[in-house]
Design a protein around this motif. Structure first.
Motif, PDB file in Angstrom:
ATOM      1  N   VAL A  82      49.557  46.485  35.834  1.00  0.00           N
ATOM      2  CA  VAL A  82      48.684  45.355  36.117  1.00  0.00           C
ATOM      3  C   VAL A  82      48.731  45.091  37.617  1.00  0.00           C
ATOM      4  O   VAL A  82      49.791  44.831  38.182  1.00  0.00           O
ATOM      5  N   CYS A  83      47.576  45.167  38.264  1.00  0.00           N
ATOM      6  CA  CYS A  83      47.515  45.000  39.714  1.00  0.00           C
ATOM      7  C   CYS A  83      47.136  43.582  40.118  1.00  0.00           C
ATOM      8  O   CYS A  83      47.307  43.199  41.285  1.00  0.00           O
ATOM      9  N   GLY A  84      46.593  42.790  39.178  1.00  0.00           N
ATOM     10  CA  GLY A  84      46.190  41.435  39.517  1.00  0.00           C
ATOM     11  C   GLY A  84      45.789  40.655  38.284  1.00  0.00           C
ATOM     12  O   GLY A  84      45.490  41.229  37.241  1.00  0.00           O
ATOM     13  N   GLU A  85      45.797  39.313  38.412  1.00  0.00           N
ATOM     14  CA  GLU A  85      45.430  38.426  37.312  1.00  0.00           C
ATOM     15  C   GLU A  85      44.503  37.333  37.821  1.00  0.00           C
ATOM     16  O   GLU A  85      44.654  36.851  38.944  1.00  0.00           O
ATOM     17  N   ALA A  86      43.542  36.943  36.997  1.00  0.00           N
ATOM     18  CA  ALA A  86      42.614  35.863  37.350  1.00  0.00           C
ATOM     19  C   ALA A  86      42.339  35.030  36.108  1.00  0.00           C
ATOM     20  O   ALA A  86      42.320  35.554  34.991  1.00  0.00           O
ATOM     21  N   ASP A  87      42.133  33.712  36.320  1.00  0.00           N
ATOM     22  CA  ASP A  87      41.809  32.838  35.192  1.00  0.00           C
ATOM     23  C   ASP A  87      40.393  32.289  35.282  1.00  0.00           C
ATOM     24  O   ASP A  87      39.995  31.443  34.485  1.00  0.00           O
ATOM     25  N   ASN A  88      39.615  32.777  36.265  1.00  0.00           N
ATOM     26  CA  ASN A  88      38.228  32.331  36.398  1.00  0.00           C
ATOM     27  C   ASN A  88      37.385  33.448  37.007  1.00  0.00           C
ATOM     28  O   ASN A  88      37.923  34.395  37.612  1.00  0.00           O
ATOM     29  N   ALA A  89      36.085  33.344  36.835  1.00  0.00           N
ATOM     30  CA  ALA A  89      35.170  34.409  37.251  1.00  0.00           C
ATOM     31  C   ALA A  89      35.120  34.625  38.765  1.00  0.00           C
ATOM     32  O   ALA A  89      35.181  35.773  39.218  1.00  0.00           O
ATOM     33  N   PRO A  90      34.991  33.582  39.586  1.00  0.00           N
ATOM     34  CA  PRO A  90      34.914  33.813  41.032  1.00  0.00           C
ATOM     35  C   PRO A  90      36.123  34.553  41.584  1.00  0.00           C
ATOM     36  O   PRO A  90      35.981  35.468  42.415  1.00  0.00           O
ATOM     37  N   TYR A  91      37.317  34.163  41.127  1.00  0.00           N
ATOM     38  CA  TYR A  91      38.527  34.843  41.609  1.00  0.00           C
ATOM     39  C   TYR A  91      38.588  36.271  41.084  1.00  0.00           C
ATOM     40  O   TYR A  91      39.047  37.181  41.775  1.00  0.00           O
ATOM     41  N   ALA A  92      38.099  36.483  39.863  1.00  0.00           N
ATOM     42  CA  ALA A  92      38.069  37.832  39.299  1.00  0.00           C
ATOM     43  C   ALA A  92      37.185  38.753  40.142  1.00  0.00           C
ATOM     44  O   ALA A  92      37.563  39.891  40.445  1.00  0.00           O
ATOM     45  N   ILE A  93      36.010  38.265  40.534  1.00  0.00           N
ATOM     46  CA  ILE A  93      35.112  39.047  41.381  1.00  0.00           C
ATOM     47  C   ILE A  93      35.779  39.361  42.715  1.00  0.00           C
ATOM     48  O   ILE A  93      35.670  40.476  43.249  1.00  0.00           O
ATOM     49  N   GLU A  94      36.494  38.378  43.262  1.00  0.00           N
ATOM     50  CA  GLU A  94      37.206  38.592  44.529  1.00  0.00           C
ATOM     51  C   GLU A  94      38.255  39.691  44.390  1.00  0.00           C
ATOM     52  O   GLU A  94      38.388  40.556  45.265  1.00  0.00           O
ATOM     53  N   LEU A  95      39.001  39.665  43.287  1.00  0.00           N
ATOM     54  CA  LEU A  95      40.049  40.658  43.081  1.00  0.00           C
ATOM     55  C   LEU A  95      39.481  42.050  42.822  1.00  0.00           C
ATOM     56  O   LEU A  95      40.100  43.047  43.192  1.00  0.00           O
TER      57      LEU A  95
END
Length: 246
Positions: free
Chosen positions: A59-72
């Motif tokens: 697992v290289c990263g985690e996000a709990d919302n769409a904007p942060y997911a797009i950033e990652l």
């Protein structure tokens, strides 16, 4: 005699020690990166533990919302994204569409508590390559991840059977989904099929494997509600004639 032997063994161990750090990063570098997108920390924790147990995944990263997911997605360039449907700011279906715009080749696996009968096809039309219920066993989740990483689609046997029955019993142009539902890469493959390119020629043109192109063809059939490869070719040729070649 004993005091002379000890320094020699310590020196020998010290001389060989530097070789260990050089070999360790080589193994880690071969691991494929997985991005987790879920607004439940406990769910992410369990999924992370499951993924990190696999020798070829991390697992290289985690996000709990769409904007942060797009950033990652842009920052980490993962090899696969696991997305939940229910998120804080938007749903996973819309997020998948946005991910496919930014990273057309990134496989997306939807893992959700929502009924697959209601959301599996919507997920595929949005660009996801697989749909899995959260209550499925860990081995099925890993099997789905590995399938997507090989360029294949993953659906439960129940959903696949449901789709096949509908394809057989409901025919006609009124059942064909809009071309607008295709991702950028899928549209590119679809256009090339319509212009008469074979699977091997498409693979060469897009610098992909023939197996990956075959997966795209299967995904196109599902999205466009077409029963066979021949139907896909006819539909693509008809579309290319109406819209013009590339």
């Amino acid at each position: 005699m004993k005091t002379k032997t000890a320094p020699k063994s310590v020196a020998a161990a010290t001389a060989t020690a530097p070789a260990l750090p050089d070999s360790a990063p080589a193994a880690v570098s071969h691991k494929l990166k997985v991005l987790l997108v879920d607004d439940h920390p406990i769910t992410r924790q369990g999924m992370k533990a499951l993924v990190n147990q696999q020798p070829n995944l991390e697992v290289c990263g985690e996000a709990d919302n769409a904007p942060y997911a797009i950033e990652l997605v842009g920052k980490l360039q993962p090899d696969l994204a696991i997305v939940d449907i229910a998120l804080k700011t938007t749903n996973g279906i819309e997020l998948t569409k946005n991910i496919k715009v930014q990273a057309p080749n990134l496989p997306v696996l939807i893992v959700s508590m929502h009924d697959e009968g209601l959301y599996a096809e919507r997920a595929l039309r949005a660009g996801a390559m697989g749909y899995l219920m959260k209550q499925e066993a860990g081995e099925k989740i890993i099997a789905a991840i590995q399938r997507l990483l090989q360029g294949e689609i993953y659906l439960s046997d129940k959903i696949k059977e449901k789709m096949l029955h509908r394809f057989v019993n409901k025919k006609g142009d009124n059942m064909v989904f809009s071309i607008d539902t295709l991702s950028d890469r899928e549209m590119e493959v679809f256009q090339l099929i319509g212009n008469g390119y074979s699977t091997r020629q498409i693979a060469q043109k897009l610098s992909l494997s023939s197996k990956t192109i075959d997966s795209y063809r299967e995904h196109l059939k599902l999205k466009l509600n077409l029963e066979s490869g021949a139907d896909l070719v006819r539909h693509a040729i008809q579309w290319a004639r109406n819209e013009g070649s590339m």
